[in-house]
Design an enzyme around this catalytic site. Sequence first.
Site, PDB file in Angstrom:
ATOM      1  N   SER A  37      51.559  41.074  36.979  1.00  0.00           N
ATOM      2  CA  SER A  37      51.863  41.319  35.451  1.00  0.00           C
ATOM      3  C   SER A  37      50.612  40.755  34.593  1.00  0.00           C
ATOM      4  O   SER A  37      49.532  40.481  35.614  1.00  0.00           O
ATOM      5  CB  SER A  37      52.713  40.140  35.007  1.00  0.00           C
ATOM      6  OG  SER A  37      52.439  38.862  34.888  1.00  0.00           O
ATOM      7  N   LYS A  38      50.524  40.894  33.243  1.00  0.00           N
ATOM      8  CA  LYS A  38      49.288  40.502  32.776  1.00  0.00           C
ATOM      9  C   LYS A  38      48.599  39.018  32.987  1.00  0.00           C
ATOM     10  O   LYS A  38      47.342  39.122  33.017  1.00  0.00           O
ATOM     11  CB  LYS A  38      49.440  40.678  31.175  1.00  0.00           C
ATOM     12  CG  LYS A  38      49.475  41.911  30.610  1.00  0.00           C
ATOM     13  CD  LYS A  38      47.976  42.156  30.671  1.00  0.00           C
ATOM     14  CE  LYS A  38      48.114  43.902  30.169  1.00  0.00           C
ATOM     15  NZ  LYS A  38      46.579  44.495  30.489  1.00  0.00           N
ATOM     16  N   ARG A  39      49.337  38.135  33.277  1.00  0.00           N
ATOM     17  CA  ARG A  39      48.868  36.800  33.580  1.00  0.00           C
ATOM     18  C   ARG A  39      48.058  36.922  34.791  1.00  0.00           C
ATOM     19  O   ARG A  39      47.158  35.845  35.254  1.00  0.00           O
ATOM     20  CB  ARG A  39      49.879  35.817  33.753  1.00  0.00           C
ATOM     21  CG  ARG A  39      50.757  35.668  34.823  1.00  0.00           C
ATOM     22  CD  ARG A  39      51.918  34.774  34.643  1.00  0.00           C
ATOM     23  NE  ARG A  39      53.068  35.260  35.393  1.00  0.00           N
ATOM     24  CZ  ARG A  39      53.235  35.198  36.781  1.00  0.00           C
ATOM     25  NH1 ARG A  39      52.462  34.564  37.359  1.00  0.00           N
ATOM     26  NH2 ARG A  39      54.145  35.984  37.371  1.00  0.00           N
ATOM     27  N   GLY A  95      45.870  39.127  35.360  1.00  0.00           N
ATOM     28  CA  GLY A  95      44.679  39.867  35.022  1.00  0.00           C
ATOM     29  C   GLY A  95      44.960  41.397  34.566  1.00  0.00           C
ATOM     30  O   GLY A  95      46.032  41.742  34.384  1.00  0.00           O
ATOM     31  N   GLU A 150      42.255  49.747  32.192  1.00  0.00           N
ATOM     32  CA  GLU A 150      41.238  48.420  32.037  1.00  0.00           C
ATOM     33  C   GLU A 150      40.244  48.583  33.027  1.00  0.00           C
ATOM     34  O   GLU A 150      39.526  47.889  32.712  1.00  0.00           O
ATOM     35  CB  GLU A 150      42.268  47.261  32.268  1.00  0.00           C
ATOM     36  CG  GLU A 150      43.135  46.807  30.991  1.00  0.00           C
ATOM     37  CD  GLU A 150      43.896  45.676  31.015  1.00  0.00           C
ATOM     38  OE1 GLU A 150      43.294  44.343  31.097  1.00  0.00           O
ATOM     39  OE2 GLU A 150      45.071  45.971  31.399  1.00  0.00           O
TER      40      GLU A 150
END
Length: 435
Positions: free
Chosen positions: A199-201, A203, A209
């Site tokens: 997930s986003k946490r 990275g 991206e």
Amino acid sequence: MVRVRFAPSPTGYLHVGGARTALFNWLFARHSGGAFVLRIEDTDRERSTDEAIEQIVASLRWLGLDWDEYYRQAERHERHLEAAESLLRSGAVYERDGAWWFRVPEAGATVVHDELVGDVRFDNDQLKDFVIRRSDGTFVYNFVVVVDDVDMGITHVIRGDEHLNNTPKQMRIYQALGYPMPLFYHLPMILGADRGKLSKRHGATSVLEYRDRGILPEALVNFLVRLGWAYGDEEVFARDDLVRLFALGDLNKSAAVFEDAKLLWLNQQHMKRADLDSLVHLVEPLVIARGRVTSEMWARVESERLRVGANLLRDRAKTLHDLAATMEILFPVPVECEDGAAVSETQARLMRAVASAIESLSPYTPETIECAVRGVLEREGATLKDVALACRLAVTGRKAGPGLFEILAAIEPATVVARLRAAHARLSGAGEGGS
RNA sequence: GUCCCCAUCAUCUAGCGGCCUAGGAUACCGGGCUUUCAUCCCGGCGGCAGGGGUUCAAAUCCCCUUGGGGACGCCA
């Protein structure tokens, strides 16, 4: 004829897990001379967006995963209705509260034959009747995926692990419709560094991206394919190698953790191997975006000079942004010195002498520069170590970098001489009251 | 809670019963090369989750435990 598909739902950007699923499908199709179908699963009208479709398409294009056929699932409604109505007529489906339900018998078991995982048995009493058509008239995933895969002649369903539990439901639909089943391959997931769902946490999770971070698509492809696939001890693969070597039989069935370190190393490896002109082309907008080099300045520098410079600098870059940052020094912009060692008066004097010695060199090459510089050093009784750092700092602004003579030769002589003289003036000028 | 999947160094992996006192890669730590840094080369650290079986022989096959993940929607 092999026919596979990648079937993302357009509810968000393409993340690296989906990209890897797409990659395995694409590699298998290209390896076997089959077809790769892109099917957008947009039957959930609430959550599907056109922006997401554009993002997914842009991501696949950037990765170089081209498709042979393209479908939007929502556009196949008539066909789905036709199939569902036949089930309604046969009694496999019944209507309640406006929704259409698929009937699942309670006795017995359904065994999924997965080519990767093996046979997986599900007791039918765990399966409950499930909705195939919402009360708003649209159809649900588990139903349309079967109708579409059959209509599109999909031979191998290669998809994420999270669908394994759905497969017995889909098998009932294949059977109720009297359709032949494809081969199933359920791929393990990609996890974050803490072994939890990526997930986003953790990275970046979006393909784009990585593009924005200066990663080469061939590096991301190489990295992703190695999450679950290996070819002996080989680590660095060009796209052609992958197409040639890829085999579903070599897939791994355990989940893998996504870690940046190896991706960066692979990116460096691919930058080292990249075609120089392509590399220069890729880095151009990044250099200009930094704001110091204009596109006019870029255009004025000979392309051979850019090639030589990029070649010298790429061994020291993990990303395209690293390369762009160092490429700046090839242009006539003011040098910003990083904090460096103090430069002595002797070194300042030597720099002026070096400037004069190389000012009118012809030809201007690493060899002739070295010869000229060593000549100065000999006359002055100094060693290379006495001036190398000072010159490097004056000309590139950095304490570290390519071989001194190589990097000097990569920059226009007028710029080099001007930078050396400016440094000399700055250093000795302070003692003389400035000039 | 129920069901399903998975399990080799920190991480990615090779291994598909004897070739394994487990090989490679990244990361990390040394050394070499060099005007510096990087590349490159050499070396080091580090693992078969635990317990039972099967077998002459198990990292490899079976079972249990533990750990991790996933699914249980009129989402996909």
